[in-house]
Design a protein around this motif. Structure first.
Motif, short mmCIF file in Angstrom:
data_model
loop_
_atom_site.label_atom_id
_atom_site.label_comp_id
_atom_site.label_asym_id
_atom_site.label_seq_id
_atom_site.Cartn_x
_atom_site.Cartn_y
_atom_site.Cartn_z
N GLY A 1 0.82 -1.20 0.00
CA GLY A 1 0.00 0.00 0.00
C GLY A 1 0.85 1.25 0.00
O GLY A 1 2.03 1.21 0.37
N ARG B 1 -4.33 -3.32 -7.43
CA ARG B 1 -4.40 -2.84 -6.04
C ARG B 1 -4.03 -1.37 -5.95
O ARG B 1 -4.65 -0.60 -5.21
CB ARG B 1 -3.47 -3.65 -5.15
CG ARG B 1 -4.04 -5.01 -4.82
CD ARG B 1 -3.06 -5.83 -4.01
NE ARG B 1 -3.53 -7.18 -3.84
CZ ARG B 1 -2.76 -8.19 -3.46
NH1 ARG B 1 -1.47 -7.98 -3.23
NH2 ARG B 1 -3.26 -9.38 -3.32
N LEU C 1 -6.99 0.62 -7.23
CA LEU C 1 -8.08 0.68 -6.25
C LEU C 1 -7.74 1.64 -5.12
O LEU C 1 -8.57 2.43 -4.66
CB LEU C 1 -8.37 -0.71 -5.68
CG LEU C 1 -9.10 -1.67 -6.63
CD1 LEU C 1 -9.19 -3.06 -6.02
CD2 LEU C 1 -10.49 -1.15 -6.96
N GLU C 2 -6.50 1.59 -4.66
CA GLU C 2 -6.09 2.48 -3.58
C GLU C 2 -6.14 3.93 -4.03
O GLU C 2 -6.60 4.81 -3.28
CB GLU C 2 -4.68 2.12 -3.12
CG GLU C 2 -4.29 2.90 -1.87
CD GLU C 2 -2.98 2.41 -1.28
OE1 GLU C 2 -2.24 1.70 -1.97
OE2 GLU C 2 -2.72 2.76 -0.12
N MET D 1 -9.62 5.13 -3.92
CA MET D 1 -10.03 5.46 -2.55
C MET D 1 -9.58 6.86 -2.15
O MET D 1 -10.36 7.65 -1.63
CB MET D 1 -9.42 4.48 -1.55
CG MET D 1 -9.96 3.09 -1.61
SD MET D 1 -11.75 3.06 -1.50
CE MET D 1 -12.17 2.97 -3.25
N ILE E 1 -12.67 -5.51 -7.59
CA ILE E 1 -12.63 -5.71 -6.13
C ILE E 1 -12.84 -7.18 -5.80
O ILE E 1 -12.10 -7.77 -5.00
CB ILE E 1 -13.69 -4.84 -5.44
CG1 ILE E 1 -13.33 -3.36 -5.57
CG2 ILE E 1 -13.86 -5.23 -3.98
CD1 ILE E 1 -14.37 -2.43 -5.01
N GLU F 1 -12.51 1.83 2.13
CA GLU F 1 -11.12 1.78 2.59
C GLU F 1 -10.81 0.44 3.26
O GLU F 1 -9.75 -0.15 3.04
CB GLU F 1 -10.86 2.92 3.58
CG GLU F 1 -9.40 2.99 3.96
CD GLU F 1 -9.08 4.24 4.75
OE1 GLU F 1 -10.01 4.87 5.27
OE2 GLU F 1 -7.88 4.57 4.85
N MET G 1 -10.20 -2.11 0.66
CA MET G 1 -8.85 -1.98 0.11
C MET G 1 -7.84 -2.70 0.99
O MET G 1 -7.01 -3.48 0.51
CB MET G 1 -8.43 -0.52 0.02
CG MET G 1 -9.14 0.30 -1.00
SD MET G 1 -9.10 -0.49 -2.61
CE MET G 1 -10.70 -1.32 -2.60
N THR H 1 -7.76 -6.43 0.67
CA THR H 1 -7.12 -7.08 -0.48
C THR H 1 -5.68 -7.47 -0.16
O THR H 1 -5.08 -8.27 -0.87
CB THR H 1 -7.10 -6.16 -1.73
OG1 THR H 1 -6.29 -5.01 -1.45
CG2 THR H 1 -8.50 -5.71 -2.11
#
Lengths: 198, 198
Positions: free
Chosen positions: A27, A105, A108-109, A112, A166, B109, B112, B115
DNA sequence: ATCTTCTGTAACCACCGGTCACTTATTGAC
DNA sequence: GTCAATAAGTGACCGGTGGTTACAGAAGAT
């Protein structure tokens, strides 16, 4: 290109590659700049020769990838004969996103963060969503004739794709790619959406 | 309940409320424990009388909300007569999630993070997704008769919902609730999914 | 009254993103 | 070839973070 410039570019690419891997696996916020640089064999301070902040690198990674997607799209002109074929081509493309775990990923982050940041939101709307909606909408405008707005069909398909992204990232395993392709095709046939009849 | 216990519970609720607001507006990692406690009028250390870590509080907030959703679902038995009515009831429920901005961002969130984290992923699968898929699947099993697996219909609708949740959180504004309700209804009529015909 | 129990406090730690004075290597004018 | 200028890379440093813990003080028990 001079020796210095070459070296600088190489370092930049090494740091980028390390960052993509770490952002994908851990992340954005959980990855420190020291981790990025040290995993590529550099010291922390060198990072700031190439980017002003971690956020700038993140944004650049997103934009580079979107640019490569756009080029990929423009490069191929499959001239689909019907809706099924055109939709198939789009999903061949979309599935490359899903299959790239690190990238999906990161995307998607980024999404967000965009829900809370206006500048990121604009970048996303003018980048990824415009790309996706255009893909679907143009396809619908070409192959489906109904009064239902093509951009709505595009947005519905984009939403379905994002949900499936997702789903895949979570690895729940109920849906597979064929299921979603069928559902997308169903949504593209917009007659049933306009009137609620079957 | 003793005076001490009362005070403790009140403090706990005050901190929880502050955390939900801050997590929703700023995000989990971007919110510091000092911010949570000081915005509720306490010092940083007091936090650890109530939770072991920020992550534990995050998880508790998620679980509390899912529990309240589950109770909300069990509380009402609308006895829908047909698919349209049953689907309408589900989306009335789902839209309360979308309309709660703080919560929908927190949920996205959390997804996320899931994942990348097995424990969170399991919590999500056994919590939110089981709830959503059950809602859709039971409805399909009751009102639609076809060979297409109800759990797939459930998962497709869940995916569409999640995509729409992102769409709403980003505020792109192309889709509205009616559009998505129609699309969901279309996906629930599974005959068209099984054979690819219209 | 006093001893125990529990909530809340604040100083403390390792580590974070980011800065900057510094070393080292390359460049180009002469 | 010389050397000043410029660039990449280094690592100590700063304020602030999540998390820990010794301690203060209120509440409760006897």
């Amino acid at each position: 290109m001079s020796k210095q410039q070459e070296k600088s570019q190489q370092t930049r690419h090494e740091l980028e590659a390390a960052a993509i891997r770490l952002f994908g696996q851990k992340g954005f916020l959980e990855t420190s700049i020291a981790e990025i640089t040290s995993s590529a064999g550099y010291s922390k301070g060198s990072f700031y020769r190439h980017w002003e902040s971690k956020g700038e690198l993140f944004l650049q990674i997103i934009e580079d990838k979107l640019k490569s997607y756009r080029e990929q799209r423009d490069g191929q002109h499959p001239k689909a004969r019907d809706l099924d074929e055109a939709m198939g081509a789009i999903w061949d493309f979309l599935e490359t996103i899903i299959d790239d775990n690190d990238w999906s990923r990161i995307f998607l982050e980024f999404t967000m963060h965009a829900t809370r940041n206006k500048a990121l939101r604009q970048a996303l709307n003018q980048g990824a969503y415009r790309l996706s909606n255009e893909l679907f909408a143009s396809l619908v405008g070409e192959h489906v004739d109904s009064g239902y707005p093509p951009e709505k069909i595009g947005a519905l398909n984009t939403a379905l794709f994002e949900g499936f992204l997702i789903h895949s990232a979570l690895g729940t395993g109920v849906l597979n790619k064929t299921d979603v392709r069928r559902a997308a095709l169903l949504l593209a046939r917009s007659n049933a959406l306009k009137s609620n009849a079957e």
